[in-house]
Enzyme design. Structure first.
Site, PDB file in Angstrom:
ATOM      1  CG  ASP A 106       4.579  -1.121   2.210  1.00 20.73           C
ATOM      2  OD1 ASP A 106       4.094  -0.954   1.077  1.00 20.73           O
ATOM      3  OD2 ASP A 106       5.809  -1.195   2.416  1.00 20.73           O
TER       4      ASP A 106
ATOM      5  CB  ALA B  15      -0.936   0.005   1.201  1.00 22.85           C
TER       6      ALA B  15
ATOM      7  CB  CYS C 294       4.579   1.596 -12.737  1.00 27.30           C
ATOM      8  SG  CYS C 294       5.739   1.415 -11.379  1.00 27.30           S
TER       9      CYS C 294
END
Lengths: 190, 307
Positions: free
Chosen positions: B129, B106, B235
């Site tokens: 996390d 997160a 990404c």
């Protein structure tokens, strides 16, 4: 809360609105739910949900229904969290909702983020700053201010985009408004 | 040169390379937990900040300046600085008010706070996390955004335990309705934001991180209820971290890829790469190449848990 000198206001400065809340004494490592009323209390010194809702209503005029659907929890001595989801009691996690109030001290102190989230409808002990004053406040500066109301913790607001918006919490003492914006939230607004 | 590697996968290699060389504008997402898009725009107007609204997601504003952090609406938690294309996976995840939602990777919280806003700050959003420092950033970002439906945990997402959510004396481990698995990756697609993003690139790193991604996605599928949705995103361009991860998890866990619509121009997932062939359904995943919408690079897949 009384107004005027005579009270020992040193107690206001004992605990800052720190980011990680590292308190030594009496610290619980898990989240424990607040009792509904004082009569349900099992842990010494822990305020009830009722007392917390009353505090926001009495001190700031925040409507009690603002907190409908929220449960209140304590983790670490005196650090209260407001949470909108489901969780079992004694949950051992890093955070549950948001830190919203410091208790177990003479004067209960709301956090900056709680005031922004819950005190939009506050009607009492709200001081409205002009743009210049507001910029000084969020930069963390203390400033002289004329204020005829109670001393102590105030909701500090300004006008933004057509409405009054709470900025955070100020401590008003001896003609001075002391910014309580925590270090990591201070900003020099353009 | 990292990008050359992907020339065979793009329809216009020159446009792809040229887009990767252009910097991206500073973009903010309006945080609807605390305000409306209209008021946030009015506050920016009053402050003299210029912006352009993204047509594919009304909450996204492309700013003329680079310093949203020193504006009034930012101080009030009305704005969150976020790369435009990274607002995509929450949209695909589509969490509903009142649901139980998992965000296993997160920090620092752009997607988490977006999920919370989409849930109207209701239900239960578990943000995890493994890095305590990043977790601290997540917490302050979430509090600035006024998020109150959030539970923050500090675990290894590969074997995320549901035990904290199990009431004392019970065996019940409540599963999630949805998960947004935005894994750590080699970040090749962020080159427009971070010009040094490719400096430390190595195939070994890509392969190593792919192993971690696979285990994180597997665990998310297992902690999501049958019929629930798991969104996988990165990404990065490397098929090793994208389609190959999906291919492995499809074979190991009870889930299937499903088709989805997005308001951006995308290309389907690739089914063969460097001699490897993947499950044909990975075509249902979507690749966002930087030149298609003038954004960063992104990869997104939607899975349904079947058992």
């Amino acid at each position: 809360m009384s107004d005027g000198p005579g009270e020992d206001f040193a107690t206001y400065d004992e605990r800052r609105d720190d980011a990680d809340g590292t308190f030594e004494e009496n610290r619980s490592q898990v989240f424990e739910r607040l009792p509904e009323t004082a009569a349900d209390r099992e842990v010494e010194g822990r305020p009830s949900r009722e007392a917390v809702v009353d505090f926001w209503a009495d001190r700031f005029g925040v409507p009690p229904e603002t907190f409908d659907g929220y449960t209140f929890w304590e983790k670490g001595a005196g650090k209260l969290w407001a949470y909108a989801g489901d969780a079992p009691d004694a949950i051992d996690v890093e955070a549950l909702g948001m830190v919203f109030l410091r208790v177990r001290q003479d004067h209960w102190k709301p956090t900056t983020d709680a005031v922004q989230r819950f005190a939009r409808d506050a009607s009492e002990n709200v001081v409205l700053l002009d743009d210049e004053q507001a910029k000084r406040f969020v930069a963390g500066e203390d400033q002289d201010l004329k204020w005829d109301g109670d001393w102590g913790y105030l909701v500090v607001s300004h006008d933004l985009a057509g409405a009054v918006e709470p900025l955070g919490v100020g401590l008003y003492l001896y003609g001075e408004l002391r910014s309580q914006v925590p270090k990591g939230r201070k900003r020099d607004i353009d | 040169m990292v990008l050359e590697r992907y020339d065979p996968l793009v329809d216009d290699a020159a446009a792809f390379r040229a887009a990767c060389d252009r910097p991206l504008p500073s973009v903010v997402r309006v945080n609807t937990v605390k305000t409306t898009v209209e008021r946030a725009m009015r506050a920016l107007d009053e402050d003299g900040h210029g912006y352009e609204r993204a047509d594919w997601l009304p909450e996204l504003l492309r700013l003329d300046s680079d310093s949203p952090g020193t504006s009034w609406p930012y101080f009030h938690g009305w704005l969150y600085g976020q790369e435009e294309v990274s607002a995509l996976p929450a949209l695909v995840c589509d969490p509903q008010p009142g649901e139980r939602v998992l965000d296993p990777c997160a920090a620092p919280g752009s997607k988490t706070t977006q999920l919370a806003a989409m849930m109207d700050d209701t239900g239960t959003l578990v943000a995890n996390d493994n890095n305590l420092g990043r977790l601290s950033a997540l917490r302050s970002n979430a509090e600035r955004c006024g998020v109150t439906n959030l539970v923050v945990t500090n675990q290894d997402a590969r074997n995320l335990s549901l035990k904290p959510f199990t009431p004392a004396g019970s065996d019940e481990q409540p599963r999630f309705d949805r998960a947004l698995v935005d894994v750590p990756c080699s970040c090749e697609g962020t080159i427009r934001k971070n010009p040094d993003a490719h400096d430390d690139w190595s195939l070994g790193h890509v392969q190593q991180i792919a192993g971690i991604q696979r285990e994180i996605l597997r665990r998310a599928v297992r902690t999501t209820r049958p019929g629930g949705t798991v969104v996988y995103s990165t990404c990065t361009f490397a098929p090793e971290e994208n389609e190959a991860v999906l291919d492995a998890v499809l074979a190991e866990e009870s889930c299937e890829l499903v088709a989805f619509d997005v308001p951006l121009d995308t290309r389907p997932g690739v089914t063969d790469w460097k001699g490897e062939e993947y499950d044909p359904s990975v075509e249902l995943a979507q690749r966002v190449w930087p030149h298609l919408n003038d954004t960063g690079g992104f990869f997104c897949a939607k899975l349904e848990v079947t058992a």
